[in-house]
Structures are given as C-alpha cells and as structure tokens.
Design a protein around this motif. Structure first.
Motif, PDB file in Angstrom:
ATOM      1  N   ARG A 123       0.792  -1.405  -0.197  1.00 19.14           N
ATOM      2  CA  ARG A 123       0.444  -0.091  -0.090  1.00 19.14           C
ATOM      3  C   ARG A 123       0.773   1.100   0.156  1.00 19.14           C
ATOM      4  NH1 ARG A 123      -2.853  -3.986  -0.415  1.00 19.14           N
ATOM      5  NH2 ARG A 123      -5.014  -3.754   0.597  1.00 19.14           N
ATOM      6  N   TYR A 143       0.955   4.450   1.528  1.00 23.20           N
ATOM      7  CA  TYR A 143       0.166   4.590   2.346  1.00 23.20           C
ATOM      8  C   TYR A 143       1.709   3.913   3.369  1.00 23.20           C
ATOM      9  CZ  TYR A 143      -0.717   5.862   8.124  1.00 23.20           C
ATOM     10  OH  TYR A 143      -0.435   6.259   9.095  1.00 23.20           O
ATOM     11  N   SER A 193      -3.338   7.725  11.004  1.00 24.08           N
ATOM     12  CA  SER A 193      -4.283   8.334  10.856  1.00 24.08           C
ATOM     13  C   SER A 193      -5.020   9.662  11.098  1.00 24.08           C
ATOM     14  CB  SER A 193      -3.758   8.194   8.780  1.00 24.08           C
ATOM     15  OG  SER A 193      -5.214   7.272   9.028  1.00 24.08           O
ATOM     16  N   SER A 209      -7.817  10.113  10.076  1.00 21.62           N
ATOM     17  CA  SER A 209      -8.597   9.844   9.002  1.00 21.62           C
ATOM     18  C   SER A 209      -9.844  10.374   9.293  1.00 21.62           C
ATOM     19  CB  SER A 209      -8.982   8.460   9.707  1.00 21.62           C
ATOM     20  OG  SER A 209      -8.265   7.267   9.404  1.00 21.62           O
ATOM     21  N   ASN A 217      -9.889   4.356   0.960  1.00 23.77           N
ATOM     22  CA  ASN A 217      -8.894   4.207   0.539  1.00 23.77           C
ATOM     23  C   ASN A 217      -8.280   4.262  -1.065  1.00 23.77           C
ATOM     24  OD1 ASN A 217      -9.137   1.829  -0.248  1.00 23.77           O
ATOM     25  ND2 ASN A 217      -7.942   1.608   1.100  1.00 23.77           N
ATOM     26  N   ASP A 240      -4.234   8.456   0.377  1.00 25.33           N
ATOM     27  CA  ASP A 240      -3.525   8.003   0.412  1.00 25.33           C
ATOM     28  C   ASP A 240      -3.020   8.230  -0.580  1.00 25.33           C
ATOM     29  OD1 ASP A 240      -4.430   6.451   2.292  1.00 25.33           O
ATOM     30  OD2 ASP A 240      -4.270   4.244   1.694  1.00 25.33           O
ATOM     31  N   ASP A 262      -2.134   6.628  -3.462  1.00 25.04           N
ATOM     32  CA  ASP A 262      -0.758   5.563  -3.974  1.00 25.04           C
ATOM     33  C   ASP A 262      -0.384   6.033  -5.243  1.00 25.04           C
ATOM     34  OD1 ASP A 262       0.180   4.057  -4.922  1.00 25.04           O
ATOM     35  OD2 ASP A 262      -0.599   2.540  -3.578  1.00 25.04           O
ATOM     36  N   ALA A 321       1.942  10.513   5.239  1.00 24.99           N
ATOM     37  CA  ALA A 321       2.740   9.560   5.766  1.00 24.99           C
ATOM     38  C   ALA A 321       4.352   9.849   6.068  1.00 24.99           C
ATOM     39  CB  ALA A 321       2.471   8.258   5.010  1.00 24.99           C
TER      40      ALA A 321
END
Length: 398
Positions: free
Chosen positions: A14, A16, A102, A104, A191, A219, A221, A239
């Motif tokens: 991932r 994160y 995190s 959130s 996510n 995130d 990504d 992160a």
C-alpha cells in the motif's frame, strides 16, 4: 548501544505503508545505521524471533491476536500503527503502546470539502467493512457535509465469504447501488483501492466519470491512482513525515529517554486532483465559469475584476450568487486556491519561499506570510519544516 535492529511490520503493498517506511529509512540514514526486518506483503504480517535475531525495537500494524501476543511478549519498545477502538480500551495492554495513526476524520473532512468545492448536491461514501479507519473517515466526511446541510448515502458492503471471490461477487452489487444514486454525485472511497473498485463499478454500470459520478480516494498511492480509469483524485496523507517522527520516537524509547506512550498523528495535506473529480457540478453557469477561471489562473496576478470579466453579469450579482453557491466570496476563493498551491509547493519542492510566493500567485513574501499566519498560525518556513521534514518547530528566541 549497538546497531539498532528494527522489525517493520508494515504493509509494503500500500502507498501509505511505503511512505511510512520511506520516512523511517530517511531517519535511519541521518541518525543510524539501523538494521531492518521487513517482509513484502499486505496488512497481515508475522513477528520475527526477536531474541535470536537481536531485535531492539518494533514498528507494527497489529492485525491479529497472534501478532499482539508476540509483540507484548518481546518486551521491546514498540510503536503500533492505527490501533482499533477495542485495542485502545483501558483494559487492553495494547493501549499502553505508543501509536502512529492517520487523521482519518480530517481526511474525510478534506475529501468532503474537495467535493463541496465542485458544487455537488448529492454525496455518497463507499467504505471497507471491519476497518476502523474507514469508519472514522466516514465520520469526518459526514460531519463536514452536515455542516452545509447535506447527508451522504452510505454503501452497505456485503459480508465476505471467500476472499478470492469477494470482489467478483460484490462488483454487480456496488454497480447497482451507484446506478441508483441521484446524479450528479460526489463519492468518497475510504482509500485508493476502494476508489479504483468504485471506478470499475461505474464502468460496469454505464456511469460517466466525472460527469455523473465524481470519485475521490485517500492515500494518494500514485501508481494505483494513475492506473485507474480515469485517474483517481486522492487525499494526500503526510505519511513520510509520520514515519520519520515514528522512527525518532522509537530511537528515544530505545535509548530510555521516553517511557510514556505517545500518539503521533499523520495529517491530511491536500487533495491531489486528477480526472475523476475534474468537474464543476453547479447549476449556476456564471458561478461555474468564475470557479473555472479562478482555478486555472489563480497562480497569476488576477483579482476580482478579472473574474467578473469572464461572466455576463455584474460584479454585485456575481458576488451574491457566488457566495450562495460556495459559501465564500470571490476574493476568498482566489486566496484559498493560492494557499492550497503554496502548501503543495512548500511540501513537494525545495523552492525558496520567495519563489513559492511568486509561483502561487501571492507575489510578495510578506503577503504569503500574512496569509499563512491567518490560515495556519505559522510562517511558510515553519509549515514546511513541520509537515515536509517531520521535525518540530524550534523554540522561539526570547
């Protein structure tokens, strides 16, 4: 003390997790050397035999009782990642561990703000069953929307049966649910993995993205987001700086300089906007045109009169309709977009503050600094140190 040897039970599959690991490695390069135990994989990890390996510390996501028992039995300084509400209960021994978590709730609010800025009147949330951070992101998303009088539709994920068949079985259900939403709709996915699944379900339902359904994940990504069709907008979490701060805390714990549990928060930074939310869904075409112009030209020397020139109504009428549609004045929106750009440049580049001021449309450093103090309570330089470099502010001189 010899060379620290750290077990990193963090998901490398991932974005994160990889960013957290990048921050840990950056700290080790500056303050090491450190040795690491890491196994490529997803959320489920296994604790190595710490005594025979010579381990001195652990940073771990505690996904199973077996992992929890092994960590507690080791007696080593440990930092946990995102403990659940059950794990944080006072009677749980895991509650006495330091934690990196995190924000959130803040990520959910930021995603809601991103969609609100695009003028949607209908909103929805697609989460992941059993993930505590998914529920917290829903809470943040819902709380921001309720402040503006909206209530999101929430997808009820079917209970899993066989892991390999979960998505194959769920895809038609998610597609049907998305097709039943009032449109156009702004959808938050918990996510980026879930965001990609929402985009696939939209394709199967014949829904146009972003014209009928706009989607934002969390995130950022990069590979996953860019491979999505269309590319997925996503909330960027700080992160790497979180990983750096976690390594610094673990270093103090291993040296015996920190015995009380600490909680480190990984902040949401901004939304990396891509094609999946590249739309203004306002009923008022003049306000939509004004917003498009501001977003496209805020980095230049524009002011309110320049925006007024792009529409066919008076300045007074535009101001009234703009505030009604967005909750902000035209001047406030120009400043907000410039601040967002300045924040990204401070975090993602090494440009001097003067260049950041020029490239984000503020022009003068003094104007940028004044805007930062009003918005964040710090100077641009301190904002960069805190969020990009992951280090605390130095004490003020007397």
């Amino acid at each position: 003390m010899g060379t620290p040897r750290i077990a990193l039970l963090i998901e490398t599959s991932r974005g994160y997790g990889r960013e957290l690991l990048r921050g840990v490695v950056r700290y080790a390069r500056l303050h090491g050397p450190w040795g690491f135990y890491v196994t490529p994989g997803d959320f489920l990890q296994a604790v190595p035999r710490m005594k025979s390996w010579g381990g001195t510390g652990i940073i771990a996501r505690v996904e199973t009782p077996a992992v929890a028992r092994a960590i507690l039995a080791s007696g080593l300084p440990t930092i946990a990642l995102g403990l659940s509400d059950e794990q944080l209960r006072p009677e749980s021994p895991l509650s006495r561990l330091s934690e990196v978590v995190s924000d959130s709730h803040g990520a959910g609010r930021m995603a809601a703000e991103h969609l609100l800025e695009r003028g949607f009147r209908h909103y929805a949330y697609v989460g992941s069953r059993g993930r505590v951070w998914s529920g917290r992101r829903l809470d943040g998303f819902r709380s921001r929307l309720r402040e503006t009088g909206f209530e999101p539709h929430v997808y009820a994920q079917p209970r899993p049966r066989r892991a390999a068949a979960d998505w194959e079985r769920e895809q038609p259900a998610l597609a049907a649910w998305l097709a039943g939403l009032p449109r156009p709709a702004g959808v938050m996915a918990c996510n980026d993995d879930r965001g990609r699944e929402v985009l696939v379900a939209c394709l199967h339902a014949g829904l146009k993205v972003p014209e009928e359904v706009a989607v934002v994940g969390v995130d950022d990504d990069e590979l996953l987001c860019e491979l999505a069709d269309p590319p997925l907008s996503s909330v960027v979490l700080n992160a790497e700086a979180g990983g750096y701060r976690a390594a610094a805390l673990l270093d103090r714990m291993m040296r015996g300089d920190c015995s009380e549990p600490q909680r480190l928060l990984v902040e949401p930074l901004h939304v990396h906007a891509r094609r999946s939310t590249d739309i203004v869904a306002l009923d008022d075409p003049e306000v939509a045109a004004a917003l498009h112009f501001i977003h496209d030209h805020a980095a230049g020397p524009i002011a309110v009169p320049d925006v007024v020139e792009q529409v066919v109504i008076s300045r007074r009428a535009l101001e009234q309709r703009f505030r009604k549609a967005t909750g902000r004045t035209v001047h406030d929106e120009i400043r907000r977009v410039r601040l967002e750009r300045a924040c990204r440049l401070l975090i993602e580049t090494d440009l001097p503050v003067a260049r950041v001021a020029d490239a984000s449309g503020f022009g003068r450093v003094s104007y940028l600094a004044q805007s930062f103090r009003q918005a964040f309570g710090v100077t641009p330089a301190r904002y960069r140190r805190r969020l990009r470099d992951g280090v605390p502010d130095p004490p003020d001189r007397p």
